[in-house]
Write a protein that holds these residues in place. Structure first.
Motif, PDB file in Angstrom:
ATOM      1  N   SER A  70       5.988  -4.299   9.717  1.00  0.00           N
ATOM      2  CA  SER A  70       5.403  -4.000  10.458  1.00  0.00           C
ATOM      3  C   SER A  70       3.404  -3.967  10.151  1.00  0.00           C
ATOM      4  N   TRP A  71       2.853  -4.018  11.192  1.00  0.00           N
ATOM      5  CA  TRP A  71       1.348  -3.991  11.214  1.00  0.00           C
ATOM      6  C   TRP A  71       0.660  -2.625  11.653  1.00  0.00           C
ATOM      7  N   LYS A  72       1.843  -1.741  12.084  1.00  0.00           N
ATOM      8  CA  LYS A  72       1.464  -0.400  12.505  1.00  0.00           C
ATOM      9  C   LYS A  72       0.853   0.313  11.007  1.00  0.00           C
ATOM     10  N   GLU A  73       0.235   1.365  11.371  1.00  0.00           N
ATOM     11  CA  GLU A  73      -0.229   2.018  10.195  1.00  0.00           C
ATOM     12  C   GLU A  73       0.804   3.204   9.705  1.00  0.00           C
ATOM     13  N   GLY A  74       0.749   3.856   8.707  1.00  0.00           N
ATOM     14  CA  GLY A  74       1.503   4.794   8.282  1.00  0.00           C
ATOM     15  C   GLY A  74       2.491   4.087   7.268  1.00  0.00           C
ATOM     16  N   LYS A  75       3.720   4.867   6.966  1.00  0.00           N
ATOM     17  CA  LYS A  75       4.781   4.415   6.067  1.00  0.00           C
ATOM     18  C   LYS A  75       5.395   3.035   6.525  1.00  0.00           C
ATOM     19  N   ALA A 116      14.637 -11.050 -10.118  1.00  0.00           N
ATOM     20  CA  ALA A 116      13.496 -12.286  -9.888  1.00  0.00           C
ATOM     21  C   ALA A 116      13.536 -12.866  -8.413  1.00  0.00           C
ATOM     22  N   GLY A 117      12.556 -12.844  -7.860  1.00  0.00           N
ATOM     23  CA  GLY A 117      12.516 -13.406  -6.584  1.00  0.00           C
ATOM     24  C   GLY A 117      12.944 -12.497  -5.367  1.00  0.00           C
ATOM     25  N   ALA A 118      13.303 -11.332  -5.704  1.00  0.00           N
ATOM     26  CA  ALA A 118      14.092 -10.397  -4.504  1.00  0.00           C
ATOM     27  C   ALA A 118      12.836  -9.852  -3.514  1.00  0.00           C
ATOM     28  N   LYS A 119      13.152  -9.326  -2.303  1.00  0.00           N
ATOM     29  CA  LYS A 119      12.451  -9.148  -1.308  1.00  0.00           C
ATOM     30  C   LYS A 119      13.078  -7.838  -0.966  1.00  0.00           C
ATOM     31  N   VAL A 120      12.092  -6.577  -1.032  1.00  0.00           N
ATOM     32  CA  VAL A 120      12.682  -5.306  -0.410  1.00  0.00           C
ATOM     33  C   VAL A 120      11.641  -5.034   0.508  1.00  0.00           C
ATOM     34  N   LEU A 121      12.002  -4.816   2.014  1.00  0.00           N
ATOM     35  CA  LEU A 121      10.946  -5.117   2.832  1.00  0.00           C
ATOM     36  C   LEU A 121      11.184  -3.734   3.718  1.00  0.00           C
ATOM     37  N   GLY A 122      10.356  -3.252   4.233  1.00  0.00           N
ATOM     38  CA  GLY A 122      10.045  -2.099   5.315  1.00  0.00           C
ATOM     39  C   GLY A 122      10.212  -0.873   4.701  1.00  0.00           C
ATOM     40  N   PRO A 123       9.963   0.347   5.524  1.00  0.00           N
ATOM     41  CA  PRO A 123      10.078   1.561   4.933  1.00  0.00           C
ATOM     42  C   PRO A 123      11.351   2.244   4.551  1.00  0.00           C
ATOM     43  N   ILE A 124      12.136   1.373   3.655  1.00  0.00           N
ATOM     44  CA  ILE A 124      13.706   1.824   3.460  1.00  0.00           C
ATOM     45  C   ILE A 124      13.713   2.284   2.054  1.00  0.00           C
ATOM     46  N   PHE A 125      14.783   3.058   1.761  1.00  0.00           N
ATOM     47  CA  PHE A 125      14.940   3.915   0.704  1.00  0.00           C
ATOM     48  C   PHE A 125      16.003   3.263  -0.345  1.00  0.00           C
ATOM     49  N   LEU A 126      15.863   2.996  -1.642  1.00  0.00           N
ATOM     50  CA  LEU A 126      16.572   2.469  -2.439  1.00  0.00           C
ATOM     51  C   LEU A 126      16.968   3.762  -3.415  1.00  0.00           C
ATOM     52  N   ALA A 127      17.848   4.171  -3.496  1.00  0.00           N
ATOM     53  CA  ALA A 127      18.443   5.431  -4.260  1.00  0.00           C
ATOM     54  C   ALA A 127      18.457   5.237  -5.626  1.00  0.00           C
ATOM     55  N   GLU A 128      18.648   6.249  -6.454  1.00  0.00           N
ATOM     56  CA  GLU A 128      18.579   6.245  -7.776  1.00  0.00           C
ATOM     57  C   GLU A 128      19.798   5.068  -8.544  1.00  0.00           C
ATOM     58  N   GLU A 139       0.738  -1.277   0.155  1.00  0.00           N
ATOM     59  CA  GLU A 139      -0.018   0.163   0.083  1.00  0.00           C
ATOM     60  C   GLU A 139       0.719   1.263  -0.170  1.00  0.00           C
ATOM     61  N   THR A 140       1.753   1.200   1.023  1.00  0.00           N
ATOM     62  CA  THR A 140       2.564   2.473   0.696  1.00  0.00           C
ATOM     63  C   THR A 140       3.717   2.408   0.249  1.00  0.00           C
ATOM     64  N   ALA A 141       4.045   1.619  -0.767  1.00  0.00           N
ATOM     65  CA  ALA A 141       5.124   1.447  -1.784  1.00  0.00           C
ATOM     66  C   ALA A 141       5.246   2.852  -2.405  1.00  0.00           C
ATOM     67  N   GLU A 142       6.598   3.149  -2.849  1.00  0.00           N
ATOM     68  CA  GLU A 142       6.477   4.385  -3.729  1.00  0.00           C
ATOM     69  C   GLU A 142       7.465   4.008  -4.876  1.00  0.00           C
ATOM     70  N   ILE A 143       7.246   4.212  -6.070  1.00  0.00           N
ATOM     71  CA  ILE A 143       8.132   3.819  -7.233  1.00  0.00           C
ATOM     72  C   ILE A 143       8.710   4.776  -8.157  1.00  0.00           C
ATOM     73  N   GLY A 144       9.706   5.083  -8.468  1.00  0.00           N
ATOM     74  CA  GLY A 144      10.138   6.363  -9.130  1.00  0.00           C
ATOM     75  C   GLY A 144       9.956   5.970 -10.701  1.00  0.00           C
TER      76      GLY A 144
END
Length: 263
Positions: free
Chosen positions: A116-121, A134-146, A96-101
């Motif tokens: 987390s089950w908490k509301e928010g980002k 393929a198959g990768a998991k990117v988890l949590g409110p982290i930031f992958l730069a350009e 839901e709160t994922a953001e993709i450039g």
């Protein structure tokens, strides 16, 4: 009217970008009708618009239909930039709160999930030009730069700086700025048929660790012997000259193949 125009422009860009990223793409009609990644992002553009118009149930229902048809689950609240491409697509989950450039690419079975089950980002943010294997998991409110590249089956739980490559479980950055010593060790390892630095698993392989240690020990001994020889020469002594094989000429794999040939 401006929002509708922007929506259709983005859908057109999503289709056209496939030609740049998939050599198998042949024509516009084929992409629209046979690429589930393109179909899923087209539906998401519409469901996201409905979500922003506060038609949340309709948006969720539309995204659910898309998941049934394409095997790709994208929450309608997720924010996705321009020219987004999901290759193959089956099993992709975007929270839901994922953001993709802009100009990002995901392959099949990728998860942009929360921890987390908490509301928010609680889902990751991907900057422009990010590729997730393929198959990768990117988890949590982290930031992958350009420009970040995530290797297949990696699990990323921390921020990643621009233009880095991440592999393994948990994800770690692959170093490309090797020192001269490390380059020499890598060259020796490859010469004897052992890739000491290409492993992508976080589990410790005792055989690999032992060979890796031997290679470092050999290099350290070479330096020590060279230093001792220089000292002996300075003191007026003589050391016998021994022709040492060059690393380029030390191809153990080729020697093994040659020895295994039957005349």
């Amino acid at each position: 009217m401006t929002e509708e125009l922007t929506l259709w422009q983005r859908i057109k860009e999503d289709i056209n970008c496939v030609f740049d990223r998939d050599p198998a793409a042949r024509n516009f009609f084929e992409i629209c009708t046979t690429y589930p990644g393109v179909q899923a992002i087209q539906v998401h553009r519409l469901s996201h618009w409905l979500w922003r118009c506060d038609l949340k149930w309709l948006a969720r229902f539309l995204s659910t239909i898309s998941r049934w048809v394409t095997g790709i689950e994208i929450h309608p609240a997720a924010k996705i930039g321009r020219r987004f491409f999901i290759d193959h697509g089956m099993g992709v989950v975007i929270g839901e709160t994922a953001e993709i450039g802009d100009d990002c690419t995901l392959y099949h079975s990728v998860t942009l999930g929360g921890t987390s089950w908490k509301e928010g980002k609680r889902h990751p943010t991907l900057a422009n030009n990010v590729v997730v294997g393929a198959g990768a998991k990117v988890l949590g409110p982290i930031f992958l730069a350009e420009g970040v590249r995530v290797g297949s089956n990696a699990v990323v739980v921390k921020d990643v700086d621009a233009n880095q490559t991440v592999i393994g479980v948990p994800g770690r950055v692959v170093r490309t700025d090797l020192t001269e010593d490390k380059k020499q060790q890598q060259k020796l390892a490859q010469a004897v048929g052992f890739d000491a630095y290409g492993t992508s698993s976080a589990e410790v392989d005792p055989v690999a660790a032992a060979i890796h240690g031997l290679i470092e020990h050999i290099q350290a001994m070479d330096k020590r012997v060279d230093a001792m020889a220089d000292t002996i020469h300075k003191l007026g002594g003589e050391c016998p000259e021994v022709d040492m094989p060059e690393l380029d000429g030390c191809d153990l794999q080729q020697q093994q193949q040659n020895n295994g040939k039957v005349d």
